[in-house]
Design an enzyme around this catalytic site. Structure first.
Site, PDB file in Angstrom:
ATOM      1  N   HIS A   4      26.809  37.071  30.174  1.00 52.23           N
ATOM      2  CA  HIS A   4      27.414  38.002  31.119  1.00 52.23           C
ATOM      3  C   HIS A   4      26.908  39.444  30.954  1.00 52.23           C
ATOM      4  CE1 HIS A   4      30.464  34.904  31.963  1.00 52.23           C
ATOM      5  NE2 HIS A   4      30.722  34.832  30.681  1.00 52.23           N
TER       6      HIS A   4
HETATM    7  O1  RIB Z   1      34.433  37.428  31.668  1.00 51.20           O
HETATM    8  C1  RIB Z   1      33.323  37.776  30.850  1.00 51.20           C
HETATM    9  C2  RIB Z   1      33.543  39.094  30.203  1.00 51.20           C
HETATM   10  O2  RIB Z   1      34.691  39.044  29.372  1.00 51.20           O
HETATM   11  C3  RIB Z   1      32.388  39.515  29.264  1.00 51.20           C
HETATM   12  O3  RIB Z   1      32.309  40.917  29.236  1.00 51.20           O
HETATM   13  C4  RIB Z   1      32.839  38.996  27.936  1.00 51.20           C
HETATM   14  O4  RIB Z   1      32.294  39.750  26.848  1.00 51.20           O
HETATM   15  C5  RIB Z   1      34.312  39.245  28.016  1.00 51.20           C
HETATM   16  O5  RIB Z   1      34.557  40.619  27.662  1.00 51.20           O
END
Ligand code: RIB
Ligand code: CA
Length: 313
Positions: free
Chosen positions: A243
């Site tokens: 992500h």
């Molecule tokens: O949903 C994904 C996000 O939530 C990313 O930033 C992961 O690190 C968590 O913080």
């Protein structure tokens, strides 16, 4: 090369946050002014240590790291140890940090830096819940006009939620903070699950991390080995979504991504939809666009960029 882009990373490390920090530190196009830590994946007491562990892994104990908010603006903290493990960086056992934590509160560092640097010259990269940014904006509304751009990982539309059926984790943890950020009138680039779920660490990509033959490569591979179990089981996907590095990759090579300038509102009062990013992808509301909402990525290009940059550390 033009002048390096000045950025501040606001983060809740988290293995994917850690890879985003490494990518930024490996990229000469970026001048990392500081890292501000927030409670999210794990409590603040861990995220502020994890950020420093990652800087030391990259050989950068000089980076200024600040602790910020230890809970959302109005709600109880929700964490994600079920994904990231008890430490937030499970999978690899990094030594306790030796580099100092800065004394100022993260929100004050954001305010002071934005007031000092030329207007529009600083980009905020937010890859955790938006509590620190919202706190800074509330304490000093004048900084909104001075922020060049906010590039954030958060939200979802076609991909729907990952912590509830409607909400993505970063937005869900502090929807009131997200509403402040999305309503601040600052140019926004949003990397939602719609795009990050297309940046999957497949087996060949994981092998490429390991093949770097470095401590960084081995550590990133070990983190991925750990946190991919959750997503592979839940989504039956061929790998874990990386992500947070999508935000840094967008700064380095925006052409790897596509998206739309649309209106995105944050649900803060929904019975079942609190934390939802209500993205007007089909532009049916007539509400003004407030974000570049990313929808697709050249995944091979993304991983080539990431792996090459990690090889420099
Ligand atoms: O949903 C994904 C996000 O939530 C990313 O930033 C992961 O690190 C968590 O913080
Ligand atoms: Ca994160």
């Amino acid at each position: 090369m033009s002048q390096p882009r000045k950025i501040i990373i606001d983060t809740d490390p988290g293995q994917d946050d850690a890879v985003a920090i490494l990518l930024a530190l490996a990229s000469p196009e970026i001048d990392l002014l500081g890292i501000t830590c927030v409670a999210g994946n794990v409590p603040l007491a861990l995220t502020r240590d994890n950020a420093r562990k990652v800087c030391e892994l990259a050989g950068r104990p000089d980076v200024k790291v600040f602790a910020g908010c230890d809970r959302p603006l109005e709600r109880a903290l929700v964490t994600a140890e079920h994904v990231h493990g008890k430490t937030g960086l499970d999978g690899a056992d990094l030594p306790a940090p030796k580099m100092p934590l800065q004394g100022a509160h993260a929100a004050d560092f954001l305010i002071e830096t934005l007031r000092r640097e030329p207007p529009g010259s600083v980009t905020l990269v937010a890859i955790g819940p938006l509590t620190n940014l919202a706190t800074a904006l509330r304490r000093a509304p004048d900084i909104a006009a001075r922020i060049g751009r906010i590039v954030l990982m958060g939200g979802a539309y076609f991909e729907v939620g990952n912590i509830t059926p409607a909400a993505e984790f970063n937005i869900y943890v502090d929807p009131e903070a997200a509403a402040i950020v999305f309503g601040a009138g600052v140019p926004l680039v949003v990397a939602p699950l719609d795009v990050t779920h297309k940046a999957l660490v497949t087996a060949p990509r994981l092998a490429a991390f390991r093949a770097l033959g470095t401590e960084v490569g081995a550590t990133v591979a070990a983190w991925t080995d750990f946190f991919e179990r959750f997503d592979k089981e839940k989504y039956a996907s061929p790998g874990a979504p990386l992500h947070d590095p999508c935000t840094i990759a967008w700064l380095l090579h925006p052409d790897l991504f596509t998206g739309r300038e649309i209106n995105v509102e944050i649900e803060t009062a929904g019975t079942h939809t609190t934390g939802m990013t209500v993205a007007d992808w089909w532009r049916v509301t007539g509400r003004p666009a407030n974000a570049l909402f990313l929808g697709d990525v050249d995944a091979d290009g993304f991983f080539s960029l990431l792996t090459e940059r990690l090889s420099r550390l």
